[in-house]
Design an enzyme around this catalytic site. Structure first.
Site, PDB file in Angstrom:
ATOM      1  N   ASP A 341      62.011  25.984  28.566  1.00 39.01           N
ATOM      2  CA  ASP A 341      63.180  25.207  28.198  1.00 39.01           C
ATOM      3  C   ASP A 341      62.699  23.858  27.661  1.00 39.01           C
ATOM      4  O   ASP A 341      61.579  23.437  27.934  1.00 39.01           O
ATOM      5  CB  ASP A 341      64.051  25.021  29.446  1.00 39.01           C
ATOM      6  CG  ASP A 341      65.373  24.364  29.136  1.00 39.01           C
ATOM      7  OD1 ASP A 341      65.802  24.426  27.980  1.00 39.01           O
ATOM      8  OD2 ASP A 341      65.969  23.789  30.060  1.00 39.01           O
ATOM      9  N   ASP A 645      66.506  26.012  34.226  1.00 39.92           N
ATOM     10  CA  ASP A 645      67.160  25.272  35.294  1.00 39.92           C
ATOM     11  C   ASP A 645      68.622  25.644  35.472  1.00 39.92           C
ATOM     12  O   ASP A 645      69.229  25.300  36.481  1.00 39.92           O
ATOM     13  CB  ASP A 645      67.056  23.755  35.053  1.00 39.92           C
ATOM     14  CG  ASP A 645      67.609  23.342  33.690  1.00 39.92           C
ATOM     15  OD1 ASP A 645      68.159  24.212  32.979  1.00 39.92           O
ATOM     16  OD2 ASP A 645      67.489  22.163  33.326  1.00 39.92           O
ATOM     17  N   ASP A 649      69.883  30.678  32.697  1.00 38.48           N
ATOM     18  CA  ASP A 649      68.467  31.055  32.688  1.00 38.48           C
ATOM     19  C   ASP A 649      68.125  32.102  33.755  1.00 38.48           C
ATOM     20  O   ASP A 649      67.050  32.702  33.708  1.00 38.48           O
ATOM     21  CB  ASP A 649      67.586  29.819  32.936  1.00 38.48           C
ATOM     22  CG  ASP A 649      67.732  28.773  31.854  1.00 38.48           C
ATOM     23  OD1 ASP A 649      67.756  29.162  30.677  1.00 38.48           O
ATOM     24  OD2 ASP A 649      67.835  27.589  32.179  1.00 38.48           O
TER      25      ASP A 649
END
Length: 907
Positions: A341, A645, A649
Site C-alpha cells: 500500500d 491496513d 485489504d
C-alpha cells in the site's frame, strides 16, 4: 405508501444495480422510498424480507474437528509412530516428550486458526450500532440492524455510516473511506450521479457502511444492508479466500513422505535380510528394525524447528515486525514480490505543503508531518517569510480559510484536529511565523461557506477592525481560477494570466501533488452573510498555488532500494488516481508501468496475468483487484508479501503468502487476518523482517543438515551390522539417548546463529526449491559416511583389542557424539563463505551446547546409575584422544568439501 419495487435478488447490492449512476429521485422510486420515510408496517415487512442489517457469520467447523485436523500431517504421523516405538521400548519419559511436542503443535495450530476467524468478527463489528432514520414522517433513533432498503438516514459529523446509502442531500459532507479505498484524504460527497463504471473512490453520491463522517451533514436512502453492503461483500470474499501453504510446510510435507518411505523400506530390508540370509528369528529382526526406525526418525526435529522460528519471531519483534503465524517467519526469506500500500506504509499518511507558487516566485517548505516547524527556501536559499509579502499574504489566507487545529500532545508530538488538507495549510502558515490565535483576533471570521463537492471550494468572510471586509477562498484550481480576474504581484495587482496558472497547476499535479489555489478580495464592511453569488459579483485576486503531498518515508526510500539489491520486486497498489500513483512510484524508483482498476476490469485472465507482471503501480484498485493480483503473481511462481491496513485489504492479506498489516493505523480486520503486523507502519520494517526470515531459513537448513546425517549414521550403523551379521555397535536405547540429547543441545544451538555475510545480496530462493538442494544432500552423505566409519570403526577396533562389549559400545556412541560436535562447528557456515578460524571460533550458544553435551556424555560414560540404564562402561583417556583426533579430521574434510561445493555452486 408505494410498495418496494421488484429489485430481483433478495438483497440488492451495488454489484446488482449501479446505485451511484442513478439519480436520487430514481433510486427513491426504485426502492419505494417516500419523502416522509417508510411507515412502520412497510419497514417491518421489508425487514422480514431482507433480514437484519448485520453481517452473517460463516459456518464454522466444530471445535473438536478443527483440533483433530491439526494432526493431519505426515510428519506428525511419523512423530506418533516414533512415540509408539518409544512406548514399545518402555521409555515412558521419551514417549511423553514426543507426544507432548505433537500436542503443543496441535494446540498452537488450533489457536492460530481460531484467531484467523476473528478477522470476520472484526469486519462484522464495523457496522454502526444505531442510526437516525425518518419513519412515519418523524426522525427516530433505531438500532442499525433494523434498517431496510428504502429507509432515509440522517448523517452528521462523527457518525459511522450504518448501511450503504445513496445520498440525496449533502452539505459539506466529508467521509473517511480509507478502510475501503485506501485513500488518506476524506472523500467529498454530493447528491450527483456518476458513471456506472466509476471506481469505488469516485462514487461521490454514495456513503458506504462502516465509513466515518468527519465533516458536514447529509441524508441518504438505504440501498443495501447486511451482507449486500460493500463491507459485507468484502467479508464474504474474505471467508472464501483460502490461505496458501508456506514453502517450508510444503517442503517438510515432501520431506516427511520421503523420510517415511525410506524408513519403511530400510526396516523391511533389514527384517528380510536377517531372516533369509542369516536365519535369525523374526522376533529378533523386528526388534532390530524397530531400533533402526528409532535411529532414523529425528524425533527432536519438529521441536527444534519450532524453537528456531520462535527465535526469529523474537528477533523480528525487536525490529517492529510482530509475527502472528509462526510458519510466516521462514517464508519471509523466500519473498520475491512485495505488494505494498502507499498511504502510511511508503508514505507518512500526513499531508505536507511542500511547494508554494506566487506570481513572482516559487518556494519550497521543509519539515515533516503536521509539526509547524521547518524552513522555507527560494531558489535553494533560505528566506525570512516576514520579508516576502506575497508569501505572507498567501500563508495568512491559508490560515484564515481553515477549520483545523494543531496542538501538542503530552509527549510533545503535534496532533491534528480536523481535515488533513487544512492541517497542512495551517502548519505552513505557522512556519511562516503567523500565530493562529493572533490572526483570528486581528481578522475575526463573520461567516463561511464550507467545502462541498459541488462547489469544490471553501470561502470565509472576515473583517480587520479598520472598516474593511476580507473574503478568502481556497479550493480546486480550476474553480478558483474561474472566480478570479486579477493576480497579486509584488508591485501590486495585475490581470490574471490564466493559461500560465493552468500550466503551473498541471506541472504540480504531474509531480503527484494535490494542488490548491488561494484567492481573496476586499468586501464592504456591511457584508455579514456569505453566499456563492458574493464570490461571482466581483472577481477575486489570485494569491497563488499550494502543492501538498503525502511525503515518502525516508527509511522507506532506502528500503525499496535494498529490496532491488536483494532481488525483490516492489509493486505499489493504491486507491489513488493514476497520475498521483505514478508520481509516487517515480519518487521511489519503481519501474515505469502504471495501470488503473477500470483498465484491469477490461482484461481477460491472460491479459490480467501479463499486466500483473508488467506493471509496478496499480491505481484505483478494489478488493477484487488486489486479490486477483496476488493470485496472478503466485501463479507465476512468486512468493508474495502484501501490506495493507483497511478492511478492503483483508482478503488479499489472507491470500498472500505473507499478509502484513499496519499496527498503528490498521483496522482490526486487517490485523487479525495478517501473518505479520508492523508496529511502526513502516515499509523498512518489512525489509528487516525479510533479512531475519532469510536467516531463520538458513538456520532451519543448518538444523536439518545437522540432524539428518547424524540420525542417518545411527541407522546405517545398525543396517551394516545386520548386513555383516555382527553385533549391534549401538543399542536402540543408546540411539534414543543420542537422538534426544543432541536435539536439545547441539541441534538447538543452530537456532541462534547470526545472519551469514551477504544474506541480503542473494536472490530470493525459488518457491518450489526443496529445503535440501543438491550440494547440501552431497554434504549430508559425506558426513553420514564419515560418522558411520568413525563409530563402526571404533567399535570393531576395540572389540579386536579385547575390550568388553559395553566398553566398545560406549566408545562407539561417544565417537559418534564427538563427530557430531565437530560437525556442528562446520554446519554453522552454510554457504562456505566464513573462514576456517571463524567456524572454529563458534558462538556463545554453540559452545554452551557443547559444554552441556560434554557433561551429559561424561555422565553417560562414568555415572553408575546411567551405566546400568544404558549398558555403558568407563573408557580411558587414550580412547578420548583418538576420538577427538578423528573428529578434528572429520571437521577438516567437511571444510574442504564445503569450499569445493561453494566453488561449484556459489548460491
Amino acid at each position: 405508501m408505494p410498495p418496494l419495487a421488484d429489485t430481483g435478488p433478495a438483497t440488492p447490492s451495488p454489484a446488482d444495480l449501479p446505485w451511484h449512476a442513478l439519480g436520487a429521485a430514481a433510486v427513491a422510486e426504485r426502492l419505494g422510498s417516500p419523502a416522509d420515510g417508510l411507515g412502520s408496517t412497510e419497514a417491518a415487512a421489508r425487514l422480514a424480507h431482507f433480514g437484519p442489517n448485520r453481517l452473517t457469520p460463516p459456518e464454522r467447523r466444530p471445535a473438536w474437528l478443527r483440533f483433530l485436523a491439526q494432526f493431519h500431517n505426515l510428519l506428525i504421523y511419523v512423530l506418533l509412530v516414533s512415540g509408539a516405538v518409544a512406548l514399545l521400548l518402555r521409555h515412558w519419559t521419551d514417549a511423553g516428550v514426543i507426544f507432548g511436542v505433537v500436542l503443543v503443535n496441535a494446540l498452537i495450530g488450533y489457536i492460530q486458526e481460531d484467531k484467523a476467524e476473528q478477522a470476520l468478527e472484526a469486519i462484522r463489528n464495523l457496522l454502526s450500532p444505531q442510526a437516525v432514520v425518518l419513519r412515519d414522517g418523524h426522525a427516530v433513533t433505531l438500532a442499525a440492524d433494523a434498517l431496510v432498503p428504502g429507509d432515509r438516514v440522517f448523517l452528521v459529523s462523527g457518525d459511522r455510516v450504518p448501511a450503504d446509502l445513496r445520498l440525496d442531500r449533502s452539505k459539506g459532507l466529508l467521509v473517511q473511506e480509507a478502510a475501503l479505498t485506501g485513500e488518506s484524504v476524506p472523500a467529498a460527497k454530493s447528491a450527483a450521479a456518476v458513471p456506472a463504471d466509476a471506481a469505488l473512490g469516485d462514487r461521490g453520491g454514495m456513503a458506504y457502511a462502516g465509513t466515518m463522517v468527519v465533516q458536514g451533514q447529509g441524508t441518504g436512502i438505504v440501498v443495501a444492508t447486511g451482507d449486500a453492503t460493500e463491507v459485507g461483500r468484502i467479508g464474504h470474499l474474505l471467508a472464501s479466500v483460502t490461505s496458501v501453504a508456506t514453502p517450508l510446510l510444503v517442503s517438510m510435507a515432501r520431506f516427511g513422505r520421503w523420510l517415511t518411505g525410506g524408513i519403511l523400506l530400510l526396516a523391511v530390508v533389514t527384517v528380510l535380510f536377517g531372516m533369509l540370509v542369516y536365519g535369525e528369528p523374526w522376533q529378533d529382526m523386528v526388534l532390530t528394525a524397530v531400533g533402526l526406525a528409532v535411529a532414523a526418525i529425528p524425533e527432536g526435529l519438529p521441536a527444534v524447528m519450532t524453537i528456531t522460528m520462535a527465535v526469529g519471531v523474537t528477533r523480528m519483534a525487536r525490529r517492529n515486525a510482530i509475527i502472528r503465524h509462526l510458519p510466516a517467519v521462514e517464508m519471509l526469506g523466500s519473498v520475491r514480490t512485495i505488494c505494498t500500500d502507499k498511504t502510511g506504509t511508503l508514505t507518512r499518511n500526513e499531508l505536507l505543503t511542500t511547494c508554494i507558487v506566487t506570481a513572482d516566485a516559487t518556494y519550497v517548505a521543509g519539515g515533516s508531518g503536521y509539526a509547524p516547524e521547518g524552513e522555507i527556501s527560494r531558489d535553494d536559499r533560505l528566506v525570512d517569510p516576514a520579508g516576502e509579502p506575497l508569501l505572507l499574504d498567501l500563508a495568512r489566507a491559508a490560515l484564515l480559510c481553515n477549520d483545523a487545529v494543531l496542538h501538542r500532545d503530552p509527549g510533545g508530538e503535534w496532533r491534528l484536529a480536523g481535515d488533513p488538507t487544512d492541517g497542512a495549510l495551517l502548519a505552513l502558515a505557522m512556519k511562516a511565523g503567523l500565530d493562529p490565535a493572533g490572526e483570528a483576533t486581528r481578522y475575526p471570521r463573520r461567516d463561511a461557506l464550507p467545502f462541498e463537492s459541488e462547489r469544490q471550494y471553501m470561502a470565509t468572510l472576515h473583517h480587520d477592525h479598520a472598516g474593511h471586509g476580507i473574503l478568502v477562498v481556497k479550493g480546486a484550481p480550476e474553480r478558483v481560477l474561474a472566480l478570479c480576474e486579477r493576480e497579486r504581484r509584488g508591485n501590486g495587482g495585475a490581470p490574471l494570466e490564466r493559461q500560465r496558472w493552468t500550466v503551473l497547476t498541471a506541472e504540480l499535479a504531474g509531480q503527484g501533488q494535490r494542488v490548491l489555489a488561494l484567492a481573496m478580495r476586499r468586501t464592504p464592511i456591511g457584508l455579514s452573510e456569505l453566499i456563492d453569488e458574493d464570490l461571482r459579483e466581483e472577481g477575486l485576486e489570485l494569491l497563488g498555488l499550494c502543492g501538498l503531498i503525502d511525503p515518502p518515508r525516508e527509511e522507506a526510500l532506502v528500503a525499496v532500494t535494498a529490496c532491488r539489491q536483494a532481488g525483490i520486486t516492489v509493486k505499489m497498489i493504491t486507491g489513488d488516481h493514476a497520475a498521483t500513483a505514478a508520481a509516487i512510484g517515480r519518487r521511489f524508483g519503481l519501474p515505469e508501468g502504471v495501470i488503473a482498476g477500470p483498465e484491469l476490469d477490461r482484461l481477460d485472465e491472460a491479459g490480467f496475468a501479463a499486466a500483473a507482471r508488467a506493471n509496478s503501480v496499480f491505481a484505483r484498485t478494489t478488493p477484487e483487484h488486489k486479490l486477483r493480483l496476488i493470485a496472478a503473481l503466485q501463479a507465476a511462481g512468486d512468493t508474495v508479501a502484501m501490506t495493507g491496513d483497511g478492511v478492503n485489504d483483508a482478503p488479499a492479506l489472507k491470500r498472500a503468502d505473507i499478509g502484513v498489516a499496519m499496527g498503528r493505523n490498521g483496522t482490526e480486520a486487517a490485523k487479525e487476518v495478517a501473518a505479520m503486523v508492523l508496529a511502526d507502519d513502516n515499509f523498512a520494517s518489512i525489509v528487516h523482517a525479510v533479512e531475519e526470515g532469510r536467516t531463520v531459513y538458513d538456520n532451519l537448513r543448518k538444523t536439518i543438515l545437522f540432524m539428518l546425517p547424524t540420525n542417518g549414521a545411527q541407522a546405517v550403523v545398525i543396517l551394516l551390522a545386520v548386513l555383516s551379521g555382527s553385533l549391534l555397535p549401538i543399542t536402540p536405547v543408546q540411539i534414543l539417548w543420542v537422538n534426544m540429547v543432541t536435539a536439545v543441545t547441539l541441534g538447538l544451538a543452530l537456532a541462534f546463529e547470526a545472519p551469514e555475510p551477504g544474506v541480503m545480496a542473494r536472490p530470493p530462493r525459488p518457491r518450489d526449491e526443496p529445503i535440501l538442494v543438491g550440494r547440501l544432500v552431497r554434504r549430508m552423505l559425506v558426513v553420514l559416511a564419515l560418522l558411520v566409519a568413525s563409530s563402526f570403526g571404533f567399535f570393531h577396533f576395540h572389540r579386536l583389542q579385547g575390550d568388553t562389549i559395553e566398553e566398545a559400545r560406549t566408545i562407539a556412541v561417544n565417537a559418534l557424539v564427538v563427530g557430531e560436535i565437530f560437525f556442528l562447528l562446520s554446519a554453522r557456515d552454510l554457504h562456505g563463505r566464513a573462514g576456517l578460524l571463524s567456524a572454529l571460533a563458534g558462538s556463545r550458544p554453540v559452545w554452551l551446547s557443547i559444554a552441556v553435551m560434554t557433561v551429559l556424555q561424561l555422565a553417560f560414560t562414568y555415572a553408575p546409575p546411567v551405566q546400568t540404564l544404558f549398558g555403558t562402561a568407563a573408557v580411558g583417556l587414550t580412547a578420548w584422544a583418538a576420538m577427538a583426533a578423528v573428529g578434528a579430521g572429520l571437521f577438516l574434510l567437511m571444510e574442504l568439501e564445503k569450499r569445493l561445493s561453494a566453488n561449484r555452486s556459489p548460491s
